[in-house]
Scaffold this motif. Structure first.
Motif, PDB file in Angstrom:
ATOM      1  N   TRP A  27     -92.449  -9.252 -15.409  1.00  0.00           N
ATOM      2  CA  TRP A  27     -91.296  -9.504 -14.289  1.00  0.00           C
ATOM      3  C   TRP A  27     -90.851 -11.503 -15.010  1.00  0.00           C
ATOM      4  CZ3 TRP A  27     -88.512  -6.261 -11.476  1.00  0.00           C
ATOM      5  CH2 TRP A  27     -89.840  -5.316 -10.843  1.00  0.00           C
ATOM      6  N   LYS A  28     -91.738 -11.978 -15.472  1.00  0.00           N
ATOM      7  CA  LYS A  28     -90.458 -12.545 -15.552  1.00  0.00           C
ATOM      8  C   LYS A  28     -90.038 -12.674 -17.151  1.00  0.00           C
ATOM      9  CE  LYS A  28     -95.133 -16.278 -15.087  1.00  0.00           C
ATOM     10  NZ  LYS A  28     -96.170 -16.614 -15.438  1.00  0.00           N
ATOM     11  N   PHE A  29     -90.084 -12.186 -17.749  1.00  0.00           N
ATOM     12  CA  PHE A  29     -89.835 -11.836 -19.910  1.00  0.00           C
ATOM     13  C   PHE A  29     -88.003 -11.001 -19.077  1.00  0.00           C
ATOM     14  CE2 PHE A  29     -88.020  -8.578 -22.291  1.00  0.00           C
ATOM     15  CZ  PHE A  29     -88.082  -9.258 -23.597  1.00  0.00           C
ATOM     16  N   MET A  30     -88.435 -10.510 -17.589  1.00  0.00           N
ATOM     17  CA  MET A  30     -86.922  -9.984 -17.795  1.00  0.00           C
ATOM     18  C   MET A  30     -86.485 -10.310 -16.719  1.00  0.00           C
ATOM     19  SD  MET A  30     -86.708  -6.567 -18.199  1.00  0.00           S
ATOM     20  CE  MET A  30     -84.855  -6.863 -17.486  1.00  0.00           C
ATOM     21  N   ALA A  31     -86.648 -11.444 -15.973  1.00  0.00           N
ATOM     22  CA  ALA A  31     -86.139 -12.544 -15.280  1.00  0.00           C
ATOM     23  C   ALA A  31     -85.052 -13.806 -16.257  1.00  0.00           C
ATOM     24  CB  ALA A  31     -87.338 -14.048 -14.509  1.00  0.00           C
ATOM     25  N   VAL A  32     -86.163 -14.169 -17.759  1.00  0.00           N
ATOM     26  CA  VAL A  32     -86.032 -14.324 -18.606  1.00  0.00           C
ATOM     27  C   VAL A  32     -84.362 -14.062 -19.236  1.00  0.00           C
ATOM     28  CG1 VAL A  32     -85.626 -15.943 -21.068  1.00  0.00           C
ATOM     29  CG2 VAL A  32     -87.676 -16.371 -18.748  1.00  0.00           C
ATOM     30  N   VAL A  33     -84.578 -13.535 -19.146  1.00  0.00           N
ATOM     31  CA  VAL A  33     -82.925 -11.910 -20.376  1.00  0.00           C
ATOM     32  C   VAL A  33     -82.244 -12.059 -19.136  1.00  0.00           C
ATOM     33  CG1 VAL A  33     -82.519  -9.866 -21.307  1.00  0.00           C
ATOM     34  CG2 VAL A  33     -85.013 -10.714 -21.245  1.00  0.00           C
ATOM     35  N   ILE A  34     -82.561 -11.408 -18.142  1.00  0.00           N
ATOM     36  CA  ILE A  34     -81.235 -12.178 -17.555  1.00  0.00           C
ATOM     37  C   ILE A  34     -80.060 -13.457 -17.562  1.00  0.00           C
ATOM     38  CG2 ILE A  34     -80.516 -11.665 -14.405  1.00  0.00           C
ATOM     39  CD1 ILE A  34     -82.515  -9.276 -14.812  1.00  0.00           C
ATOM     40  N   GLU A  35     -81.494 -14.485 -16.412  1.00  0.00           N
ATOM     41  CA  GLU A  35     -80.874 -15.878 -17.295  1.00  0.00           C
ATOM     42  C   GLU A  35     -79.979 -15.731 -18.318  1.00  0.00           C
ATOM     43  OE1 GLU A  35     -82.020 -20.502 -16.851  1.00  0.00           O
ATOM     44  OE2 GLU A  35     -83.644 -18.669 -17.444  1.00  0.00           O
ATOM     45  N   MET A  36     -81.078 -15.996 -19.320  1.00  0.00           N
ATOM     46  CA  MET A  36     -80.114 -15.980 -20.744  1.00  0.00           C
ATOM     47  C   MET A  36     -78.611 -15.202 -20.545  1.00  0.00           C
ATOM     48  SD  MET A  36     -81.892 -18.637 -21.565  1.00  0.00           S
ATOM     49  CE  MET A  36     -83.743 -19.468 -20.885  1.00  0.00           C
ATOM     50  N   VAL A  37     -78.697 -13.931 -20.845  1.00  0.00           N
ATOM     51  CA  VAL A  37     -77.554 -12.960 -20.829  1.00  0.00           C
ATOM     52  C   VAL A  37     -76.178 -13.453 -19.906  1.00  0.00           C
ATOM     53  CG1 VAL A  37     -76.468 -10.945 -19.694  1.00  0.00           C
ATOM     54  CG2 VAL A  37     -78.288 -11.066 -21.184  1.00  0.00           C
ATOM     55  N   VAL A  39     -75.996 -16.848 -18.999  1.00  0.00           N
ATOM     56  CA  VAL A  39     -75.849 -18.294 -19.576  1.00  0.00           C
ATOM     57  C   VAL A  39     -74.970 -17.896 -21.142  1.00  0.00           C
ATOM     58  CG1 VAL A  39     -76.687 -20.362 -21.018  1.00  0.00           C
ATOM     59  CG2 VAL A  39     -77.850 -19.572 -18.836  1.00  0.00           C
ATOM     60  N   SER A  40     -75.337 -17.241 -21.543  1.00  0.00           N
ATOM     61  CA  SER A  40     -74.875 -16.788 -22.775  1.00  0.00           C
ATOM     62  C   SER A  40     -73.389 -16.698 -22.542  1.00  0.00           C
ATOM     63  CB  SER A  40     -75.048 -15.634 -24.274  1.00  0.00           C
ATOM     64  OG  SER A  40     -76.156 -15.430 -24.587  1.00  0.00           O
ATOM     65  N   GLN A  41     -72.863 -15.250 -21.472  1.00  0.00           N
ATOM     66  CA  GLN A  41     -71.044 -15.743 -21.051  1.00  0.00           C
ATOM     67  C   GLN A  41     -70.774 -16.283 -20.993  1.00  0.00           C
ATOM     68  OE1 GLN A  41     -70.185 -12.077 -21.280  1.00  0.00           O
ATOM     69  NE2 GLN A  41     -71.955 -11.876 -22.380  1.00  0.00           N
ATOM     70  N   VAL A  56     -74.862 -15.970 -28.934  1.00  0.00           N
ATOM     71  CA  VAL A  56     -73.497 -17.066 -29.176  1.00  0.00           C
ATOM     72  C   VAL A  56     -74.374 -17.494 -30.433  1.00  0.00           C
ATOM     73  CG1 VAL A  56     -72.920 -19.107 -28.452  1.00  0.00           C
ATOM     74  CG2 VAL A  56     -74.110 -18.000 -26.774  1.00  0.00           C
ATOM     75  N   LEU A  57     -73.185 -17.710 -31.305  1.00  0.00           N
ATOM     76  CA  LEU A  57     -73.001 -17.563 -32.878  1.00  0.00           C
ATOM     77  C   LEU A  57     -72.492 -19.329 -33.219  1.00  0.00           C
ATOM     78  CD1 LEU A  57     -72.127 -14.558 -34.807  1.00  0.00           C
ATOM     79  CD2 LEU A  57     -74.177 -14.737 -33.899  1.00  0.00           C
ATOM     80  N   VAL A  58     -72.958 -20.081 -33.264  1.00  0.00           N
ATOM     81  CA  VAL A  58     -73.149 -22.135 -33.580  1.00  0.00           C
ATOM     82  C   VAL A  58     -72.703 -21.628 -34.776  1.00  0.00           C
ATOM     83  CG1 VAL A  58     -73.616 -23.874 -33.065  1.00  0.00           C
ATOM     84  CG2 VAL A  58     -74.336 -22.011 -31.566  1.00  0.00           C
ATOM     85  N   LYS A  59     -71.511 -22.042 -35.573  1.00  0.00           N
ATOM     86  CA  LYS A  59     -70.946 -21.845 -36.927  1.00  0.00           C
ATOM     87  C   LYS A  59     -70.711 -23.626 -37.084  1.00  0.00           C
ATOM     88  CE  LYS A  59     -68.919 -17.394 -37.033  1.00  0.00           C
ATOM     89  NZ  LYS A  59     -67.502 -16.598 -37.446  1.00  0.00           N
ATOM     90  N   SER A  60     -71.519 -23.343 -38.801  1.00  0.00           N
ATOM     91  CA  SER A  60     -71.032 -24.372 -39.043  1.00  0.00           C
ATOM     92  C   SER A  60     -71.897 -24.150 -41.122  1.00  0.00           C
ATOM     93  CB  SER A  60     -72.587 -25.830 -38.352  1.00  0.00           C
ATOM     94  OG  SER A  60     -72.742 -26.662 -39.897  1.00  0.00           O
ATOM     95  N   LYS A  61     -71.132 -25.728 -41.336  1.00  0.00           N
ATOM     96  CA  LYS A  61     -70.906 -24.965 -43.032  1.00  0.00           C
ATOM     97  C   LYS A  61     -71.553 -25.977 -43.617  1.00  0.00           C
ATOM     98  CE  LYS A  61     -66.004 -22.811 -43.719  1.00  0.00           C
ATOM     99  NZ  LYS A  61     -65.168 -23.240 -43.959  1.00  0.00           N
ATOM    100  N   LYS A  62     -72.279 -26.830 -42.661  1.00  0.00           N
ATOM    101  CA  LYS A  62     -72.848 -28.267 -43.276  1.00  0.00           C
ATOM    102  C   LYS A  62     -74.006 -27.207 -44.409  1.00  0.00           C
ATOM    103  CE  LYS A  62     -72.391 -31.517 -40.184  1.00  0.00           C
ATOM    104  NZ  LYS A  62     -73.065 -32.205 -38.736  1.00  0.00           N
ATOM    105  N   GLY A 250     -78.542 -17.514 -24.767  1.00  0.00           N
ATOM    106  CA  GLY A 250     -77.775 -18.490 -23.673  1.00  0.00           C
ATOM    107  C   GLY A 250     -78.202 -20.062 -24.295  1.00  0.00           C
ATOM    108  N   ILE A 251     -79.948 -20.927 -24.315  1.00  0.00           N
ATOM    109  CA  ILE A 251     -80.343 -21.865 -24.644  1.00  0.00           C
ATOM    110  C   ILE A 251     -81.535 -22.232 -25.627  1.00  0.00           C
ATOM    111  CG2 ILE A 251     -79.424 -23.133 -22.567  1.00  0.00           C
ATOM    112  CD1 ILE A 251     -82.187 -23.028 -21.849  1.00  0.00           C
ATOM    113  N   ILE A 252     -81.939 -20.298 -25.639  1.00  0.00           N
ATOM    114  CA  ILE A 252     -83.180 -20.388 -26.371  1.00  0.00           C
ATOM    115  C   ILE A 252     -82.399 -20.031 -28.129  1.00  0.00           C
ATOM    116  CG2 ILE A 252     -85.146 -18.816 -26.866  1.00  0.00           C
ATOM    117  CD1 ILE A 252     -85.509 -18.616 -24.160  1.00  0.00           C
ATOM    118  N   PRO A 253     -82.632 -20.674 -29.561  1.00  0.00           N
ATOM    119  CA  PRO A 253     -82.586 -20.267 -30.604  1.00  0.00           C
ATOM    120  C   PRO A 253     -83.702 -19.026 -30.830  1.00  0.00           C
ATOM    121  CG  PRO A 253     -84.115 -21.875 -30.130  1.00  0.00           C
ATOM    122  CD  PRO A 253     -83.433 -22.135 -28.845  1.00  0.00           C
TER     123      PRO A 253
END
Length: 456
Positions: A27-37, A39-41, A56-62, A250-253
């Motif tokens: 249930w924790k896993f599902m709750a985190v998934v819903i939250e991160m979906v 946040v991503s949106q 979310v794709l955070v792009k860079s050329k560095k 979401g906020i998790i890499p």
């Protein structure tokens, strides 16, 4: 920028609150998934960030400048990729990748494969099972034969002929067959078999079934190694890199990526394409071997800082080690697993001296302590508890980096759509009907391995 930081802080707060809830892990896993979906949106829609499959794709050329420098060592990296083909596909690499393989690269690949199988794999799988309660690939050997000798012979044969690719594919198909049989018995024979069948795998999420910070660091190492190897071989193949970056759920890499010019990569000669594709999984497996050596050196060198006693598995705070019971040191030569054999007073109280201080527990009518399960923990036990928090952090991070590099590298060579293994087969096998049959069959059995999670 301030709003981004505010959203991130709020999301972290909610994430932490979910982890503290007294509910089952699923249930924790599902709750985190819903939250991160959600946040991503918010990030995707409000800030018009690029995305793929809701991530979310955070792009860079560095990072490209570093990759360009490494790509100058063309011969070394080509040799490395060819050795990786031997690790991944064994003798089969001589058929699939004739131009990539030589006697030297195949022999070296088989030597590394032996090291991975005999030393790295057992430690990796046992460690990650202990931390995250994973089923997964380790069930392969268990379903290979009726005796240890038969299992060893079949395992050795599969690894030699087809490398980790054939071994893991066989294991997943075999265990998927067990799950399929359990489903059949449940649906048509009235037996509640599926709920008693362990899943062949589970999902990994830092903070849910992996330690939060150690898990994030380990996953970051895995992703940098994997995508970095792909990127270097892409540049050696003279294919431009458009960007690189990280993938956020979401906020998790949860990933890293390099963005090659796919149209140009598709036109590259087959040998070079294969090297690009096999480089990622190969790098993970070779790095897992290197971390294994570092992990064992750390483990051997820090013995004096490890706890020994009765390690509590359930019923008390995680990581609790009992040193004495009512002033009597615990006996490490036996493994009673519960308190009923200690002759404790019935319906009384018992004083437990632990690594977290003295704890008073009430006994039941049988002289036991209901709900507490433990096992003997010695200083030479691989699943260690350290009395210095920093050492414990390093131990867990190294162990997870070792295990996840091996697992990601090994599983990624499966011929499943979106995995590197699928594209490797697609590039090297001309019969596309055969490729689709293998890939979708593998996907079917791969999903079967996870189905028991729905019936817990």
């Amino acid at each position: 920028m301030i709003l981004v930081l505010a959203i991130t802080a709020i999301a972290l707060g909610i994430f932490y609150a979910i982890l503290q809830l007294d509910i089952p892990g699923a249930w924790k896993f599902m709750a985190v998934v819903i939250e991160m979906v959600l946040v991503s949106q918010i990030f995707i829609r409000k800030y018009k960030l690029p995305s793929e499959l809701g991530m979310v794709l955070v792009k860079s050329k560095k990072g490209i400048e570093v990759i360009e420098g490494l790509a100058k060592k063309e011969k070394a990296f080509n040799f490395f990729a060819d050795v990786g083909a031997g690790i991944s596909y064994g003798l089969l690499s001589l058929v699939l990748m004739r131009k990539n393989s030589s006697a030297v690269t195949l022999l070296l690949g088989l030597v590394i494969l032996f090291f991975l199988t005999v030393f790295v794999a057992p430690v990796s799988l046992a460690f990650v099972m202990n931390v995250a309660k994973i089923g997964g690939v380790e069930k392969s050997a268990a379903v290979l034969g009726g005796s240890a000798e038969a299992a060893l012979a079949i395992t050795g044969g599969l690894l030699l002929v087809g490398g980790l690719f054939l071994f893991i594919l066989f294991g997943i198909v075999a265990y998927g067959g067990i799950v399929l049989s359990a489903i059949f018995k449940t649906l048509f024979m009235g037996m509640d078999t599926i709920s008693q069948t362990s899943a062949g795998g589970t999902f990994l999420l830092p903070g849910v079934n992996l330690p939060l910070f150690e898990g994030i660091i380990a996953l970051a190492i895995v992703l940098i190694v994997h995508e970095g190897a792909h990127a270097v071989l892409t540049r050696i193949a003279k294919v431009p890199l458009l960007s690189s970056g990280i993938v956020l759920f979401g906020i998790i890499p949860v990933g890293a990526f390099v963005e090659p010019d796919e149209k140009k990569l598709a036109r590259v000669e087959r040998t070079r394409q294969t090297r690009v594709l096999v480089a990622g999984p190969s790098a993970n497996m070779v790095v897992s071997a290197a971390i294994f050596i570092l992990f064992m050196a750390f483990f051997i060198g820090t013995a004096q800082f490890r706890e020994e006693g009765y390690l509590v598995l359930a019923g008390m705070e995680p990581g609790t080690v009992i040193h004495a019971i009512n002033g009597e040191p615990v006996n490490l030569t036996t493994n009673p697993n519960n308190f009923s054999s200690f002759g404790l007073p019935k319906n009384g109280a018992v004083n437990l001296l632990t690594n977290k201080g003295e704890i008073i527990q009430n006994t039941d009518e049988n002289g036991g302590i209901e709900g507490i399960i433990f096992t003997v923990l010695k200083k030479n036990s691989l699943f260690a508890v350290y009395n210095v928090p920093l050492l414990g952090f390093i131990y867990t991070t190294l162990g997870l980096a070792l295990a996840l590099n091996f697992l990601v590298g090994a599983v990624n060579i499966l011929p499943i759509p979106l995995f590197d293994g699928y594209r490797i087969i697609d590039v090297n096998v001309k019969n596309k009907l055969l490729v689709k049959t293998i890939s979708y069959g593998a996907l079917f059995f791969f999903i079967l391995n996870f189905l028991p999670l729905l019936f817990r």
